[in-house]
Design a protein around this motif. Structure first.
Motif, short mmCIF file in Angstrom:
data_model
loop_
_atom_site.label_atom_id
_atom_site.label_comp_id
_atom_site.label_asym_id
_atom_site.label_seq_id
_atom_site.Cartn_x
_atom_site.Cartn_y
_atom_site.Cartn_z
N ALA A 120 67.43 0.60 35.99
CA ALA A 120 67.27 1.33 37.26
C ALA A 120 67.21 0.38 38.45
CB ALA A 120 66.02 2.21 37.20
N LEU A 121 66.51 -0.75 38.29
CA LEU A 121 66.44 -1.69 39.41
C LEU A 121 67.78 -2.40 39.64
CD1 LEU A 121 62.93 -3.38 39.19
CD2 LEU A 121 63.73 -1.64 40.78
N ASP A 122 68.54 -2.62 38.59
CA ASP A 122 69.89 -3.16 38.78
C ASP A 122 70.67 -2.27 39.74
OD1 ASP A 122 72.17 -4.97 37.98
OD2 ASP A 122 72.96 -3.07 37.21
N ARG A 123 70.45 -0.97 39.63
CA ARG A 123 71.12 -0.02 40.51
C ARG A 123 70.44 0.06 41.87
NH1 ARG A 123 72.91 6.12 38.83
NH2 ARG A 123 73.45 6.86 40.91
N LEU A 124 69.13 0.20 41.89
CA LEU A 124 68.42 0.39 43.16
C LEU A 124 68.47 -0.85 44.04
CD1 LEU A 124 65.26 2.27 41.82
CD2 LEU A 124 67.17 3.27 43.08
N TRP A 125 68.45 -2.02 43.43
CA TRP A 125 68.55 -3.27 44.19
C TRP A 125 69.99 -3.65 44.50
CZ3 TRP A 125 64.55 -6.61 40.99
CH2 TRP A 125 63.25 -6.29 41.40
N GLY A 126 70.95 -2.88 43.97
CA GLY A 126 72.36 -3.15 44.24
C GLY A 126 72.86 -4.43 43.63
N LEU A 127 72.38 -4.78 42.43
CA LEU A 127 72.73 -6.06 41.82
C LEU A 127 74.06 -6.02 41.07
CD1 LEU A 127 69.19 -7.00 40.44
CD2 LEU A 127 70.21 -7.60 42.65
N GLY A 128 74.30 -4.93 40.34
CA GLY A 128 75.55 -4.79 39.61
C GLY A 128 75.72 -5.79 38.48
N LEU A 129 74.63 -6.16 37.80
CA LEU A 129 74.74 -7.13 36.71
C LEU A 129 75.50 -6.58 35.52
CD1 LEU A 129 71.27 -8.93 36.64
CD2 LEU A 129 73.30 -9.43 38.00
N GLY A 130 75.39 -5.29 35.27
CA GLY A 130 76.10 -4.67 34.16
C GLY A 130 75.31 -4.68 32.87
#
Length: 292
Positions: A120-130
């Motif tokens: 969820a934080l990958d999405r909310l923080w806009g990281l896009g790590l996959g």
């Protein structure tokens, strides 16, 4: 914060439970870790994680905590801190965990909470790590975290991190939490633990000939409460143990039959029914468009 108190800025995410439909130890590695085989079955029931992005970079745990677990040791907090450090992210987050999964039951609650925070934080923080990079981070938090990150029921090997998605038939499970918490390290050190089981094949599992859990005989001899639950569950079906915890379950092919079986158990037991899923509720939530 109650379940209905999600305010502006908060988002809510599922952290589903799991079952181990079997669990074998096939050997020991040079680094001391055990080689395992298992099938993870994800469930439609679990914890709820609420997140609110902070601009000040702090990671703040809100709400109730598990007894004896301070914030730095909390898996949800550790997951956020790991992701923030790895991505060199300046943002922070408030974290609220609504616990439904019993601690120490082998249902994967802490691991699932960590995976949900990562995804969820990958999405909310806009990281896009996959998914791949997040699963690799998850291994550093716990062997069960990657299966929750990838969000599919799976055949697992290694320490549980080598995953192969499997298609499982629909099933409903009567679950029982005996309320016993035995540290995993103590179980792995038990002289009664079988550490050299022959490797199973997926075909054997599909044929229904692989249902054993290496920790079941150890826990049943060690904990009278677990032995009592097995005796009670034997009246409604084939009782099994999940993971290295005390949680027990019986599988059914029909939801009404599962509910009828649940009604026949002692009322004082902590027991309920959950459905198995192929794709996790978290995977479904991540697939939905993000609201503006």
């Amino acid at each position: 914060m109650g379940s209905g108190a999600v305010s502006v800025g908060w988002s809510e995410w599922p952290a589903p439970a799991k079952l181990n439909l079997f669990l074998r130890i096939t050997g020991r590695r040079a680094d001391g870790y055990h080689e395992l085989q298992t099938v993870f079955r994800l469930l439609d029931w679990g914890d709820r994680i609420r997140l609110r992005v902070r601009a000040d970079g702090r990671i703040v745990r809100q709400g109730d905590r598990l007894p004896g677990v301070d914030d730095p040791a909390d898996l949800a907090v550790r997951a956020a801190a790991l992701l923030k450090n790895e991505a060199n992210c300046a943002q922070g987050v408030d974290i609220h965990v609504e616990k439904r999964i019993p601690a120490g039951g082998g249902f994967g609650g802490g691991s699932s909470d960590a995976a949900t925070v990562l995804c969820a934080l990958d999405r909310l923080w806009g990281l896009g790590l996959g998914e791949g990079r997040l699963a690799a981070l998850g291994v550093r938090l716990g062997a069960d975290v990657p299966v929750f990150v990838r969000g599919r029921s799976a055949w697992a090997e290694g320490v549980g991190e080598r995953l192969q998605p499997v298609d499982l038939p629909p099933a409903w499970y009567v679950l029982v939490d005996p309320g016993i918490h035995v540290p995993t390290a103590a179980l792995f050190q038990s002289p009664d633990l079988t550490r050299d089981s022959p490797p199973a094949k997926i075909a054997d599992f599909a044929a229904g000939t692989v249902l054993d859990n290496a920790f079941e005989p150890v826990l049943r001899r060690r904990e009278p409460a677990i032995e009592a639950v097995f005796a009670g569950l034997a009246r409604i079906g084939l009782p099994r143990l999940t993971g290295t915890g005390s949680g027990c379950f019986v599988e059914f092919a029909d939801p009404d039959v599962a509910q009828d079986a649940l009604a026949r158990l002692p009322r004082q037991w902590n027991a309920w029914v959950a459905a198995g899923v192929s794709d996790s509720p978290l995977r479904d939530a991540l697939a939905r468009p993000r609201p503006d």
